[in-house]
Scaffold this motif. Structure first.
Motif, PDB file in Angstrom:
ATOM      1  N   VAL B  48       0.840  -1.203   0.000  1.00 20.09           N
ATOM      2  CA  VAL B  48       0.000   0.000   0.000  1.00 20.09           C
ATOM      3  C   VAL B  48       0.874   1.251   0.000  1.00 20.09           C
ATOM      4  CG1 VAL B  48      -1.619   1.344   1.397  1.00 20.09           C
ATOM      5  CG2 VAL B  48      -1.999  -1.114   1.045  1.00 20.09           C
ATOM      6  N   ASN B  49       1.925   1.202   0.786  1.00 22.69           N
ATOM      7  CA  ASN B  49       2.824   2.347   0.834  1.00 22.69           C
ATOM      8  C   ASN B  49       3.473   2.584  -0.530  1.00 22.69           C
ATOM      9  OD1 ASN B  49       3.981   4.432   2.423  1.00 22.69           O
ATOM     10  ND2 ASN B  49       5.919   3.302   2.430  1.00 22.69           N
ATOM     11  N   ILE B  50       3.864   1.507  -1.150  1.00 22.83           N
ATOM     12  CA  ILE B  50       4.474   1.633  -2.483  1.00 22.83           C
ATOM     13  C   ILE B  50       3.466   2.183  -3.482  1.00 22.83           C
ATOM     14  CG2 ILE B  50       5.394   0.298  -4.417  1.00 22.83           C
ATOM     15  CD1 ILE B  50       6.659  -1.559  -2.313  1.00 22.83           C
ATOM     16  N   LEU B  51       2.248   1.659  -3.382  1.00 22.16           N
ATOM     17  CA  LEU B  51       1.227   2.131  -4.318  1.00 22.16           C
ATOM     18  C   LEU B  51       0.882   3.589  -4.067  1.00 22.16           C
ATOM     19  CD1 LEU B  51      -1.135  -0.976  -4.475  1.00 22.16           C
ATOM     20  CD2 LEU B  51       0.542  -0.184  -6.158  1.00 22.16           C
ATOM     21  N   LEU B  52       0.921   3.983  -2.805  1.00 20.81           N
ATOM     22  CA  LEU B  52       0.683   5.402  -2.509  1.00 20.81           C
ATOM     23  C   LEU B  52       1.801   6.256  -3.104  1.00 20.81           C
ATOM     24  CD1 LEU B  52      -0.630   5.217   1.167  1.00 20.81           C
ATOM     25  CD2 LEU B  52      -1.898   6.013  -0.848  1.00 20.81           C
ATOM     26  N   ALA B  53       3.011   5.775  -3.014  1.00 15.74           N
ATOM     27  CA  ALA B  53       4.128   6.518  -3.608  1.00 15.74           C
ATOM     28  C   ALA B  53       3.985   6.584  -5.122  1.00 15.74           C
ATOM     29  CB  ALA B  53       5.445   5.843  -3.213  1.00 15.74           C
ATOM     30  N   LYS B  54       3.556   5.436  -5.660  1.00 21.39           N
ATOM     31  CA  LYS B  54       3.355   5.432  -7.111  1.00 21.39           C
ATOM     32  C   LYS B  54       2.244   6.397  -7.500  1.00 21.39           C
ATOM     33  CE  LYS B  54       2.071   2.373 -10.887  1.00 21.39           C
ATOM     34  NZ  LYS B  54       1.576   1.034 -11.241  1.00 21.39           N
ATOM     35  N   ASP B  55       1.225   6.405  -6.681  1.00 19.79           N
ATOM     36  CA  ASP B  55       0.131   7.331  -6.944  1.00 19.79           C
ATOM     37  C   ASP B  55       0.617   8.769  -6.813  1.00 19.79           C
ATOM     38  OD1 ASP B  55      -2.859   7.845  -7.183  1.00 19.79           O
ATOM     39  OD2 ASP B  55      -2.407   8.832  -5.264  1.00 19.79           O
ATOM     40  N   ALA B  56       1.489   8.987  -5.831  1.00 21.71           N
ATOM     41  CA  ALA B  56       2.044  10.332  -5.654  1.00 21.71           C
ATOM     42  C   ALA B  56       2.843  10.741  -6.896  1.00 21.71           C
ATOM     43  CB  ALA B  56       2.915  10.364  -4.402  1.00 21.71           C
ATOM     44  N   ARG B  57       3.585   9.773  -7.436  1.00 17.94           N
ATOM     45  CA  ARG B  57       4.342  10.087  -8.641  1.00 17.94           C
ATOM     46  C   ARG B  57       3.408  10.490  -9.781  1.00 17.94           C
ATOM     47  NH1 ARG B  57       8.852  11.876  -9.390  1.00 17.94           N
ATOM     48  NH2 ARG B  57       9.731  10.338  -7.963  1.00 17.94           N
ATOM     49  N   ASN B  58       2.342   9.753  -9.903  1.00 23.31           N
ATOM     50  CA  ASN B  58       1.377  10.084 -10.960  1.00 23.31           C
ATOM     51  C   ASN B  58       0.759  11.455 -10.734  1.00 23.31           C
ATOM     52  OD1 ASN B  58       1.829   7.611 -12.166  1.00 23.31           O
ATOM     53  ND2 ASN B  58       0.169   6.593 -11.037  1.00 23.31           N
ATOM     54  N   ARG B  59       0.478  11.712  -9.467  1.00 23.46           N
ATOM     55  CA  ARG B  59      -0.157  13.008  -9.182  1.00 23.46           C
ATOM     56  C   ARG B  59       0.813  14.159  -9.425  1.00 23.46           C
ATOM     57  NH1 ARG B  59      -0.776  13.303  -4.239  1.00 23.46           N
ATOM     58  NH2 ARG B  59      -0.206  11.234  -3.466  1.00 23.46           N
ATOM     59  N   VAL B  60       2.062  13.944  -9.075  1.00 16.37           N
ATOM     60  CA  VAL B  60       3.051  14.987  -9.329  1.00 16.37           C
ATOM     61  C   VAL B  60       3.203  15.219 -10.843  1.00 16.37           C
ATOM     62  CG1 VAL B  60       5.513  15.523  -9.183  1.00 16.37           C
ATOM     63  CG2 VAL B  60       4.291  14.699  -7.172  1.00 16.37           C
ATOM     64  N   ASP B  61       3.206  14.119 -11.544  1.00 13.46           N
ATOM     65  CA  ASP B  61       3.294  14.258 -12.995  1.00 13.46           C
ATOM     66  C   ASP B  61       2.080  15.005 -13.542  1.00 13.46           C
ATOM     67  OD1 ASP B  61       5.658  12.910 -12.927  1.00 13.46           O
ATOM     68  OD2 ASP B  61       4.799  10.971 -13.530  1.00 13.46           O
ATOM     69  N   ARG B 107      -8.370   9.631 -13.040  1.00 16.97           N
ATOM     70  CA  ARG B 107      -8.789  10.212 -11.775  1.00 16.97           C
ATOM     71  C   ARG B 107      -8.476  11.692 -11.763  1.00 16.97           C
ATOM     72  NH1 ARG B 107      -6.683   9.781  -6.021  1.00 16.97           N
ATOM     73  NH2 ARG B 107      -4.761   9.040  -6.962  1.00 16.97           N
ATOM     74  N   LYS B 108      -9.485  12.465 -11.602  1.00 11.51           N
ATOM     75  CA  LYS B 108      -9.314  13.912 -11.628  1.00 11.51           C
ATOM     76  C   LYS B 108      -9.066  14.413 -10.208  1.00 11.51           C
ATOM     77  CE  LYS B 108     -12.477  14.497 -15.541  1.00 11.51           C
ATOM     78  NZ  LYS B 108     -11.448  14.826 -16.527  1.00 11.51           N
ATOM     79  N   PRO B 109      -8.355  15.540 -10.113  1.00 12.62           N
ATOM     80  CA  PRO B 109      -8.107  16.111  -8.790  1.00 12.62           C
ATOM     81  C   PRO B 109      -9.401  16.591  -8.150  1.00 12.62           C
ATOM     82  CG  PRO B 109      -6.602  17.004 -10.433  1.00 12.62           C
ATOM     83  CD  PRO B 109      -7.653  16.258 -11.170  1.00 12.62           C
ATOM     84  N   ASP B 110      -9.381  16.594  -6.843  1.00 10.86           N
ATOM     85  CA  ASP B 110     -10.547  17.075  -6.107  1.00 10.86           C
ATOM     86  C   ASP B 110     -10.446  18.574  -5.849  1.00 10.86           C
ATOM     87  OD1 ASP B 110     -12.169  14.622  -5.584  1.00 10.86           O
ATOM     88  OD2 ASP B 110     -10.248  13.956  -4.763  1.00 10.86           O
ATOM     89  N   PHE B 111      -9.294  19.101  -6.000  1.00 16.22           N
ATOM     90  CA  PHE B 111      -9.192  20.557  -5.996  1.00 16.22           C
ATOM     91  C   PHE B 111      -7.922  20.954  -6.732  1.00 16.22           C
ATOM     92  CE2 PHE B 111      -6.754  19.812  -2.085  1.00 16.22           C
ATOM     93  CZ  PHE B 111      -5.652  20.629  -2.284  1.00 16.22           C
ATOM     94  N   VAL B 112      -7.965  22.198  -7.196  1.00 11.87           N
ATOM     95  CA  VAL B 112      -6.791  22.786  -7.853  1.00 11.87           C
ATOM     96  C   VAL B 112      -6.593  24.186  -7.279  1.00 11.87           C
ATOM     97  CG1 VAL B 112      -5.768  23.563 -10.035  1.00 11.87           C
ATOM     98  CG2 VAL B 112      -7.186  21.501  -9.978  1.00 11.87           C
ATOM     99  N   MET B 113      -5.369  24.475  -6.891  1.00  7.92           N
ATOM    100  CA  MET B 113      -5.026  25.829  -6.457  1.00  7.92           C
ATOM    101  C   MET B 113      -3.995  26.365  -7.455  1.00  7.92           C
ATOM    102  SD  MET B 113      -4.684  25.690  -2.354  1.00  7.92           S
ATOM    103  CE  MET B 113      -6.027  25.244  -1.299  1.00  7.92           C
ATOM    104  N   MET B 114      -4.326  27.516  -7.979  1.00  9.83           N
ATOM    105  CA  MET B 114      -3.438  28.161  -8.946  1.00  9.83           C
ATOM    106  C   MET B 114      -2.804  29.356  -8.240  1.00  9.83           C
ATOM    107  SD  MET B 114      -6.073  27.791 -12.161  1.00  9.83           S
ATOM    108  CE  MET B 114      -4.891  28.033 -13.468  1.00  9.83           C
ATOM    109  N   VAL B 115      -1.505  29.264  -8.002  1.00  8.18           N
ATOM    110  CA  VAL B 115      -0.786  30.210  -7.144  1.00  8.18           C
ATOM    111  C   VAL B 115       0.188  31.011  -8.014  1.00  8.18           C
ATOM    112  CG1 VAL B 115       0.655  30.429  -5.105  1.00  8.18           C
ATOM    113  CG2 VAL B 115      -0.999  28.556  -5.257  1.00  8.18           C
ATOM    114  N   ASP B 116       0.211  32.311  -7.757  1.00 10.25           N
ATOM    115  CA  ASP B 116       1.182  33.115  -8.502  1.00 10.25           C
ATOM    116  C   ASP B 116       2.533  33.027  -7.817  1.00 10.25           C
ATOM    117  OD1 ASP B 116       0.978  34.659  -6.282  1.00 10.25           O
ATOM    118  OD2 ASP B 116       0.125  36.420  -7.269  1.00 10.25           O
TER     119      ASP B 116
END
Lengths: 222, 705
Positions: B48-61, B107-116
């Motif tokens: 699960v931890n590995i999959l969470l990391a993998k998911d994190a990689r996808n989300r960062v991408d 899977r779409k994000p549940d929120f997006v923050m656009m920061v200057d």
């Protein structure tokens, strides 16, 4: 606002005595390495491959103070804005006895306190657009103001025995006006501590004093 | 039987050991299953931890892709240049963000923050969309993104846990940063289910004691979970390996769970996740057997049936072989040896050929055989002195087994009188011996019948005792007769001495003494027999007591009568015994024709003997004794012992009726001459119809030996 406070103070003093200006510069060393992540996610941070990452910002944490042997005039109020997940200025130098007013300009409520003295800041939430004020009782003290629910929200207040305080710009320059003539001791505060740098500055009645101090290291003793 | 016992012992130990293993194995197997489950939990936690990391990689991408969107770059670069953000700009930027969101696949994000670049939130998408302008710089993730780093974090917004990723927005000219894009993903059941996938476990995320989502919502004991989290320390990424699963309760269900802390800002909120699985139910031996059967574990391919069956057969063959070797074959040998012994093919059992306890049996049998042999010799020695007793033994033996007594010794030795003349001394001696022998034969015969009768009455009484008692009684009764005879002999001896023939008579007398008495003057009966009688076996012979009394009494009378009538008359001495036949109904009185002839010589005695009303009587001058014996109420026999005078009709001189055969017969004498020297008497058949010896005397002419 802080600049205005300083100017007001200096104007009041200058009405009685002759005042001068100190325009100096802090020669800073190279920015320090980015500290390790206090909190990280499942991945380590990775620098983007497009352009270099920004260096660690140091000047927001760098503050200059001119201290004299005389007691400062009656301090006024010092305002400190809480802008979202950080303070507008991460480091605040305030004269002893001054009233610090923290104003929450964000839409997020916070519960702030001082890590060193939990009685310094009145308890209770600091709601959006709300303020919370307290006085600094003793010079020389350094307080860390933060929100326990938001560890990343952290600001430092250093209590000094002077009202002549200035921030530096990105190039290290600073300017303090309406300083009564006389001898002063220039000290540099960085982040959460006083640096080893100190310099005596004579403020002339006319003209400018242009001290230049060189900061050898960001960390004390290095 | 030693090896068989050892084999049985070993088999029992083996069976006990196997049974113990069978009973203990489930416990071990259950423990192993729990250990396996725990290991599986640890592995699942790591996965699960590995999959969470993998998911994190996808989300960062994904955040990087989002940040590289040209419109986003343009808008944020523009916003970074203004001191004050307005709503119009916010909406414009938000629209850009929404448009980019639409292009995201999966899977779409549940929120997006656009920061200057100043750290201000220019616009939010899908969460707090009306808020803008607030500074979120200061958060490590934002600061790092604004500084040019991509990374992930976990944020807590309210009570919601977000997986957050960020990427810097770089100006188009690649000279500086224009801001940052922050994406947030909720912990959803769908995400949690994907995380555990095929691991056959469940995962749930917590913020402190608050559930923040998971693959299965179960109301666990939060305190136990919190305690499990408190025990964790050190590197968060090692929690799954360093932590140990623990038992957890959810209602009545028991679970095994493992916890691991969540990284990022959420760590300050005691965020963690738990991987859990229902605790396996303890299973018994049968459950494992059933499982093995269902899984094909009992097939020939997966189970060594040949080895098990072969082992069983080997054990069985060894056990049977040991039994044959140690028990069956020796027993057959012993049985065969016993059969040989019974058939008389061997005198003793061969002890050496029988091992162990069988040899003990053989030795015991041999010991008993030896004992019987010794006792037989001892008994033979005790009974040897008495010639009459020896003969009696023969009769007893015959009567005891129901063999018809076809002989009743007939001793006819009084022929001297007729052949040698009454004054012949040698003839007298001869008659004397004959008289003596007749008496003995008579006594032996009667004793035989008495003994046989006693044996029938008391079949369990020892033969020896009954015989000895009979002999004893007979001798006791016989002794006076002999003494009376001796007295008569002495008187006759005196006469003979006067006639010059005394020497021969003395020899006769000595012989008589020797026959009747032992050298020490005691009765010649075996001491052992008398001793046994005195020692209490009398009781078992009590049945014979009445008969013995009869014998004794009649013997006494016999003696008296003999003494009375033994007086020589007209120079004729002899005691004749004979038999008459008595019918069972009392009417038959027909005696031997020869007897009748003789009886017929005397009108007083020629009349037929008959029974009348159960009483033996004779119509003409019946002897008083016979009349007194009216108790003779059954067909029986009468013994008549008569001494015939030298001349004249024979007449009974004495009677002794007993419930036995009547032995002997009067000599056929008439006028002093013997009519027949070999008096033939009827054959005597002894049956066992009555308690006493009923005797049927036929007219056969079996000669008495």
């Amino acid at each position: 606002m802080f600049s205005r406070l300083v100017l007001v103070t200096l104007a009041t003093v200058s009405s009685a005595v002759e005042a001068g200006t100190v325009v100096g510069k802090v020669e800073m060393p190279a920015p320090p390495d980015r500290p390790p992540l206090a909190t990280k996610g499942f991945l380590d941070r990775a620098a983007n491959p497009m352009i270099p990452v920004k260096p660690v910002a140091t000047t927001p944490y760098l503050v200059i103070a001119l201290e004299a042997e005389d007691k400062p005039p009656t301090p006024g109020q010092v305002s400190w804005d809480l802008v979202g997940d950080s303070f507008a200025k991460p480091v605040l130098l305030a004269p002893v006895g001054a009233e610090v007013v923290i104003k929450n300009t964000s839409n997020t409520p916070h519960t702030i306190d001082a890590a060193e003295d939990n009685k310094l800041v009145p308890s209770g939430p600091l709601n959006p657009k709300g303020t919370k004020s307290f006085r600094l009782p003793q010079a020389g003290k350094i307080y860390t103001i933060g929100d326990r629910d938001s560890p990343h929200l952290k600001g430092v207040i250093a209590v000094v025995n002077t009202a002549y305080i200035a921030s530096v710009d990105a190039s290290g320059k600073f300017e303090i006006t309406d300083i009564p003539t006389g001898g002063y001791k220039l000290r540099v505060f960085y982040k959460d501590h006083w640096t080893d740098v100190s310099q005596n500055v004579d403020v002339p009645a006319k003209g400018k004093a242009e001290p230049t101090v060189k900061l050898a290291a960001w960390e004390k003793g290095k | 039987v030693f090896a068989s016992k050892i084999w049985l012992f070993l088999l029992t130990i083996g069976a006990t050991f196997a049974l113990t293993i069978a009973l203990v194995m489930p416990h071990s197997a259950n423990s192993t299953r729990v250990d396996v489950e725990h290991t599986r939990l640890g592995v699942a936690c790591g996965v699960v931890n590995i999959l969470l990391a993998k998911d994190a990689r996808n989300r960062v991408d994904l955040a990087g892709s989002f940040a590289r969107t040209p419109d986003v770059v343009t808008q944020l670069d523009s916003a970074s240049g203004v001191d004050k953000l307005d709503e119009a700009r916010m909406k414009q930027v938000r629209d850009v963000g929404e448009n980019v969101m639409k292009t995201i696949q999966g899977r779409k994000p549940d929120f997006v923050m656009m920061v200057d670049k100043r750290g201000r939130v220019v616009a939010r998408v899908k969460v707090d969309e009306a808020d803008f302008g607030d500074v979120i710089a200061g958060r490590p993730l934002v600061d790092d993104a604004l500084a040019g780093y991509t990374r992930d974090d976990l944020w807590v917004q309210g009570s919601t846990l977000y997986l957050v990723s960020a990427a810097p927005v770089i100006k188009k000219d690649m000279t500086d940063y224009a801001g940052a894009i922050i994406l947030g993903h909720k912990i959803t059941q769908d995400l949690a289910t994907k995380l555990v996938g095929d691991l056959n476990v469940d995962v749930e995320f917590f913020l402190g004691q608050t559930e923040a989502g998971g693959s299965k919502t179960i109301s666990f004991d939060k305190t136990a979970l919190a305690d499990g989290v408190k025990k964790l320390s050190g590197d968060i990424s090692l929690d799954c390996r360093a932590n140990h699963p623990f038992d957890l309760k959810a209602g009545n269900d028991a679970y095994s769970a493992i916890v691991a802390r969540l990284p990022g800002e959420a760590g300050a909120h005691q965020a963690f996740y738990s991987v859990f699985v229902k605790k396996p139910e303890p299973r018994g031996t049968w459950a494992y057997f059933t499982e093995a059967r269902e899984n094909g574990g009992l097939g020939f391919d997966s189970f060594p049936w040949l080895l098990v069956g072969g082992g069983f057969l080997v054990a069985l063959v060894i056990g049977i072989g040991l039994m044959l070797y140690e028990s069956d074959r020796p027993l057959r040998r012993l049985a065969a040896d016993a059969v040989k012994l019974a058939k008389g093919e061997s005198e003793r059992m061969n002890e050496d050929s029988h091992p162990g306890k069988f040899g003990t049996i053989a030795r015991s049998v041999n010991i008993h055989i030896d004992k019987l042999g010794r006792e037989a010799k001892s008994a033979k020695k005790d009974r040897a002195p008495v010639g009459a007793a020896r003969r009696l033994r023969v009769v007893i033996a015959a009567s005891a087994v129901g063999v018809p007594v076809q002989r009743c010794r007939r001793v006819r030795s009084d022929g001297g009188r007729s052949s040698r003349g009454s004054n012949d001394a040698a003839g007298d001696a001869h008659r004397f011996r004959a008289t003596h022998a007749n008496a003995r034969a008579d006594g032996a015969c009667r004793a035989a019948h008495v003994s046989g009768d006693a044996r029938r009455r008391h079949p369990r009484a020892e033969d020896d005792t009954a015989a000895d008692v009979a002999v004893e009684r007979y001798r006791a009764a016989r002794r006076p007769v002999l003494q009376a005879g001796l007295r008569s002999v002495r008187r006759r001896q005196a006469q003979l001495q006067r006639a010059g023939i005394g020497a021969d008579l003395r020899e006769v007398l000595r012989e008589a003494r020797q026959e009747s008495r032992r050298p020490d003057g005691e009765d010649a009966l075996p001491r052992g027999a008398l001793h046994r009688v005195r020692q209490g076996r009398q009781g078992r012979a009590q049945g014979d007591a009445r008969q013995r009394r009869v014998i004794v009494a009649s013997g006494g009378r016999f003696h008296r009568q003999a003494a009375e009538h033994a007086k020589p008359r007209q120079g004729s001495v002899g005691i004749e015994v004979g038999c008459i036949e008595l019918g069972e109904n009392g009417s038959a009185s027909t005696a031997n024709p020869a007897w009748d002839n003789h009886l017929g010589d005397d009108s007083a005695t020629s009349a037929a003997w008959r029974f009348s009303d159960g009483a033996l009587a004779r119509h003409a001058t019946p002897p008083a004794m016979i009349r007194s014996r009216s108790r003779c109420d059954s067909a029986s026999a009468m013994m008549v012992v008569g001494r015939f005078a030298g001349s004249g009709s024979p007449r009974p001189v004495m009677w002794r009726w007993i419930s036995a055969a009547m032995c002997g017969a009067p000599a056929s004498t008439s006028g002093g001459s013997r009519k027949s020297s070999a008096w033939r008497v009827p054959a005597i058949t002894i049956s066992r119809d009555h308690g006493v010896l009923p005797v049927n005397i036929s007219n056969s002419t079996t000669a008495l030996a």
